[in-house]
Design a protein around this motif. Structure first.
Motif, PDB file in Angstrom:
ATOM      1  N   GLN A 154     -11.514  -9.924  15.171  1.00 28.25           N
ATOM      2  CA  GLN A 154     -10.801  -8.695  15.433  1.00 28.25           C
ATOM      3  C   GLN A 154     -10.047  -8.237  14.180  1.00 28.25           C
ATOM      4  OE1 GLN A 154      -8.085  -8.977  18.656  1.00 28.25           O
ATOM      5  NE2 GLN A 154      -7.577  -6.813  18.685  1.00 28.25           N
ATOM      6  N   LYS A 155     -10.240  -6.966  13.846  1.00 31.97           N
ATOM      7  CA  LYS A 155      -9.600  -6.426  12.671  1.00 31.97           C
ATOM      8  C   LYS A 155      -8.325  -5.692  13.074  1.00 31.97           C
ATOM      9  CE  LYS A 155     -13.937  -5.800  10.134  1.00 31.97           C
ATOM     10  NZ  LYS A 155     -14.806  -4.860   9.407  1.00 31.97           N
ATOM     11  N   SER A 156      -7.355  -5.751  12.174  1.00 32.93           N
ATOM     12  CA  SER A 156      -6.092  -5.078  12.440  1.00 32.93           C
ATOM     13  C   SER A 156      -6.274  -3.566  12.325  1.00 32.93           C
ATOM     14  CB  SER A 156      -5.030  -5.552  11.448  1.00 32.93           C
ATOM     15  OG  SER A 156      -5.440  -5.277  10.120  1.00 32.93           O
ATOM     16  N   THR A 157      -5.564  -2.869  13.185  1.00 32.46           N
ATOM     17  CA  THR A 157      -5.630  -1.414  13.182  1.00 32.46           C
ATOM     18  C   THR A 157      -4.699  -0.872  12.100  1.00 32.46           C
ATOM     19  OG1 THR A 157      -6.067  -1.420  15.552  1.00 32.46           O
ATOM     20  CG2 THR A 157      -5.311   0.648  14.573  1.00 32.46           C
ATOM     21  N   ILE A 158      -5.243  -0.038  11.225  1.00 36.98           N
ATOM     22  CA  ILE A 158      -4.465   0.515  10.124  1.00 36.98           C
ATOM     23  C   ILE A 158      -4.018   1.919  10.514  1.00 36.98           C
ATOM     24  CG2 ILE A 158      -4.493   1.187   7.696  1.00 36.98           C
ATOM     25  CD1 ILE A 158      -6.650  -0.901   7.243  1.00 36.98           C
ATOM     26  N   PRO A 159      -2.734   2.172  10.549  1.00 41.55           N
ATOM     27  CA  PRO A 159      -2.258   3.513  10.913  1.00 41.55           C
ATOM     28  C   PRO A 159      -2.551   4.507   9.807  1.00 41.55           C
ATOM     29  CG  PRO A 159      -0.422   2.133  10.203  1.00 41.55           C
ATOM     30  CD  PRO A 159      -1.630   1.239  10.254  1.00 41.55           C
ATOM     31  N   PRO A 160      -2.452   5.788  10.089  1.00 39.62           N
ATOM     32  CA  PRO A 160      -2.684   6.799   9.047  1.00 39.62           C
ATOM     33  C   PRO A 160      -1.596   6.727   7.983  1.00 39.62           C
ATOM     34  CG  PRO A 160      -1.853   7.808  11.063  1.00 39.62           C
ATOM     35  CD  PRO A 160      -2.165   6.390  11.398  1.00 39.62           C
ATOM     36  N   PRO A 161      -1.890   7.191   6.777  1.00 36.57           N
ATOM     37  CA  PRO A 161      -0.894   7.147   5.702  1.00 36.57           C
ATOM     38  C   PRO A 161       0.293   8.056   5.998  1.00 36.57           C
ATOM     39  CG  PRO A 161      -2.795   8.429   5.023  1.00 36.57           C
ATOM     40  CD  PRO A 161      -3.160   7.787   6.330  1.00 36.57           C
ATOM     41  N   ILE A 162       1.395   7.742   5.336  1.00 40.12           N
ATOM     42  CA  ILE A 162       2.600   8.548   5.507  1.00 40.12           C
ATOM     43  C   ILE A 162       2.473   9.837   4.693  1.00 40.12           C
ATOM     44  CG2 ILE A 162       5.103   8.582   5.196  1.00 40.12           C
ATOM     45  CD1 ILE A 162       5.049   5.543   5.411  1.00 40.12           C
ATOM     46  N   ALA A 163       2.808  10.945   5.320  1.00 37.95           N
ATOM     47  CA  ALA A 163       2.747  12.240   4.631  1.00 37.95           C
ATOM     48  C   ALA A 163       4.085  12.485   3.938  1.00 37.95           C
ATOM     49  CB  ALA A 163       2.431  13.360   5.625  1.00 37.95           C
ATOM     50  N   PHE A 164       4.170  12.030   2.701  1.00 36.72           N
ATOM     51  CA  PHE A 164       5.402  12.233   1.942  1.00 36.72           C
ATOM     52  C   PHE A 164       5.495  13.688   1.502  1.00 36.72           C
ATOM     53  CE2 PHE A 164       4.284   7.732   1.148  1.00 36.72           C
ATOM     54  CZ  PHE A 164       5.402   7.150   1.730  1.00 36.72           C
ATOM     55  N   ASN A 165       6.706  14.218   1.549  1.00 34.86           N
ATOM     56  CA  ASN A 165       6.875  15.641   1.238  1.00 34.86           C
ATOM     57  C   ASN A 165       6.854  15.946  -0.258  1.00 34.86           C
ATOM     58  OD1 ASN A 165       9.411  14.719   0.413  1.00 34.86           O
ATOM     59  ND2 ASN A 165      10.397  15.330   2.341  1.00 34.86           N
ATOM     60  N   ASP A 166       6.856  14.915  -1.114  1.00 33.15           N
ATOM     61  CA  ASP A 166       6.815  15.159  -2.556  1.00 33.15           C
ATOM     62  C   ASP A 166       5.534  14.614  -3.202  1.00 33.15           C
ATOM     63  OD1 ASP A 166       7.497  12.560  -2.093  1.00 33.15           O
ATOM     64  OD2 ASP A 166       9.109  12.476  -3.585  1.00 33.15           O
ATOM     65  N   VAL A 167       4.520  14.316  -2.387  1.00 32.47           N
ATOM     66  CA  VAL A 167       3.219  13.861  -2.902  1.00 32.47           C
ATOM     67  C   VAL A 167       2.174  14.861  -2.431  1.00 32.47           C
ATOM     68  CG1 VAL A 167       1.492  12.034  -2.919  1.00 32.47           C
ATOM     69  CG2 VAL A 167       3.927  11.445  -2.897  1.00 32.47           C
ATOM     70  N   SER A 168       1.704  15.691  -3.328  1.00 31.33           N
ATOM     71  CA  SER A 168       0.725  16.715  -2.965  1.00 31.33           C
ATOM     72  C   SER A 168      -0.660  16.104  -2.801  1.00 31.33           C
ATOM     73  CB  SER A 168       0.689  17.810  -4.048  1.00 31.33           C
ATOM     74  OG  SER A 168       0.312  17.243  -5.300  1.00 31.33           O
ATOM     75  N   THR A 169      -1.544  16.864  -2.196  1.00 27.98           N
ATOM     76  CA  THR A 169      -2.901  16.368  -1.945  1.00 27.98           C
ATOM     77  C   THR A 169      -3.688  16.165  -3.237  1.00 27.98           C
ATOM     78  OG1 THR A 169      -3.638  18.656  -1.639  1.00 27.98           O
ATOM     79  CG2 THR A 169      -3.003  17.415   0.331  1.00 27.98           C
ATOM     80  N   ASP A 170      -3.334  16.872  -4.285  1.00 29.53           N
ATOM     81  CA  ASP A 170      -4.054  16.727  -5.554  1.00 29.53           C
ATOM     82  C   ASP A 170      -3.286  15.876  -6.563  1.00 29.53           C
ATOM     83  OD1 ASP A 170      -2.011  18.521  -5.878  1.00 29.53           O
ATOM     84  OD2 ASP A 170      -3.174  19.966  -7.055  1.00 29.53           O
ATOM     85  N   PHE A 171      -2.294  15.150  -6.102  1.00 32.71           N
ATOM     86  CA  PHE A 171      -1.533  14.287  -7.011  1.00 32.71           C
ATOM     87  C   PHE A 171      -2.446  13.151  -7.500  1.00 32.71           C
ATOM     88  CE2 PHE A 171       1.657  10.823  -7.697  1.00 32.71           C
ATOM     89  CZ  PHE A 171       2.308  11.405  -8.761  1.00 32.71           C
ATOM     90  N   TRP A 172      -2.355  12.810  -8.781  1.00 31.46           N
ATOM     91  CA  TRP A 172      -3.308  11.876  -9.373  1.00 31.46           C
ATOM     92  C   TRP A 172      -3.280  10.490  -8.707  1.00 31.46           C
ATOM     93  CZ3 TRP A 172      -2.060   7.193 -11.564  1.00 31.46           C
ATOM     94  CH2 TRP A 172      -0.704   6.960 -11.829  1.00 31.46           C
TER      95      TRP A 172
END
Length: 358
Positions: A154-172
């Motif tokens: 059985q594999k552990s369930t990984i929750p979705p990542p945290i949506a930080f307000n200062d990390v944009s979608t195109d951040f390197w």
């Protein structure tokens, strides 16, 4: 004086039996004999002379005491071996009381439940032998029309990542941060910010290493002069030192608040993972434009980190900047690459990962 008849002695001693007296005696004995004959012919009733005084029996079920049916009126049938009753009514209108207590009635289904051994088998139109769990289990699985799934770990369930307000979608470093934040390795701040450009000190880096690798050491506690007994990162510092990732400074000093540099981050990761050093370290380091700035003690470790894909330089991959303070984004990227070496996470394609020439 009156004259009396002479006394007859013979007539006073013996008198002759009259005809009327003989008839009375005969009737009495006949009556007694009839009573005895009637009693013997009904011996199942016992010597109950109350019946003599009662009226003659009539074809009714209330003739005998206790209102029981007369034996002469109720036929005795042989009990059915498969039934819970000793008598069976001869017709639908006849009511026969059971001689034993009937089986308990199910509160849901008002039908008497027969004992388990008496339940008749269910007839089946199929000639195939029924399959039970304890018999022919493997063959029943092979013949099952449903798709079977082999049990796996059985594999552990990984929750979705945290949506930080200062990390944009195109951040390197956004993808590296997402992988680590979803696994709880790197956390944000109460205002839902990540602060990717904020430097990381040695105590914070020890906490990240503890959550990322969870390596077991010798569990020994090392006392440092500059680390108080109630310092929040004491468990992480002890584990990082016992597992080989970090070391203290001379005179039992750890410097928990000191900002950690690029070179120190990579030396710690290579040491903790015990990666193999390449044959020609200087040749590997020639890829960097500022290779001369790498401290002598760290040349072998940095060459090992480069050969194993741990080095991520932003914005220019060829500039290593060994003595620059590592930011939270850079630490997240380099720790991610170290986890790739252990097989805990998948590779991420990025132009900022230093690649050796083929």
């Amino acid at each position: 004086m009156t004259n009396r008849p002479p006394f007859d002695p013979e007539s006073s001693e013996k008198s002759a039996l009259g005809f009327d007296e003989f008839i009375g005696i005969f009737v009495a004995f006949t009556t007694i004999g009839g009573i005895l004959f009637w009693s013997f012919s009904h011996k199942d009733r016992g010597w109950n002379f109350n019946g003599v005084l009662s009226p003659l029996p009539t074809p009714s079920a209330s003739v005998q005491p206790n209102n029981l049916p007369s034996p002469s009126l109720t036929p005795q049938l042989e009990p059915n071996k498969d039934s819970n009753f000793n008598t069976v009514p001869s017709s639908p209108n006849d009511v026969v009381e059971p001689s034993i207590t009937p089986a308990p009635i199910d509160p849901v289904t008002p039908t008497p439940r027969l004992p388990f051994s008496k339940v008749p088998p269910i007839e089946s139109t199929s000639t195939q032998e029924p399959t039970y769990l304890a018999k022919n289990f493997e063959s029943s699985i092979q013949s099952s029309p449903l798709p079977l799934v082999s049990p796996t770990e059985q594999k552990s369930t990984i929750p979705p990542p945290i949506a930080f307000n200062d990390v944009s979608t195109d951040f390197w470093a956004g993808r590296f941060i997402n992988v680590l934040s979803s696994r709880g390795i790197i956390k944000g701040f109460p205002d839902y910010s990540f602060r990717p450009n904020q430097p990381v000190n040695r105590a914070e880096f020890a906490a990240i290493l503890q959550r990322a690798f969870e390596k077991e050491g010798n569990n020994s506690t090392i006392s440092f002069k500059d680390v108080s007994a109630n310092f929040w990162a004491i468990p992480a510092i002890n584990q990082a030192i016992n597992s080989g990732f970090l070391k203290g400074y001379p005179n039992k000093v750890f410097k928990p608040e000191q900002k950690i540099s690029h070179v120190q981050v990579l030396v710690a990761l290579v040491s903790g993972l015990n990666l193999k050093e390449p044959a020609a370290p200087s040749q590997v380091l020639s890829i960097y434009e500022d290779a001369k700035d790498i401290p002598k003690y760290a040349t072998g470790k940095i060459a090992t980190a480069t050969a194993n894909g741990l080095v991520i330089n932003y914005p220019n991959p060829k500039v290593f900047a060994p003595n620059k303070e590592a930011t939270r984004a850079e630490v997240a990227a380099m720790v991610h690459q170290a986890l790739v070496q252990t097989g805990k996470v998948d590779k991420i394609s990025s132009e900022n990962i230093v690649q050796l020439p083929q």
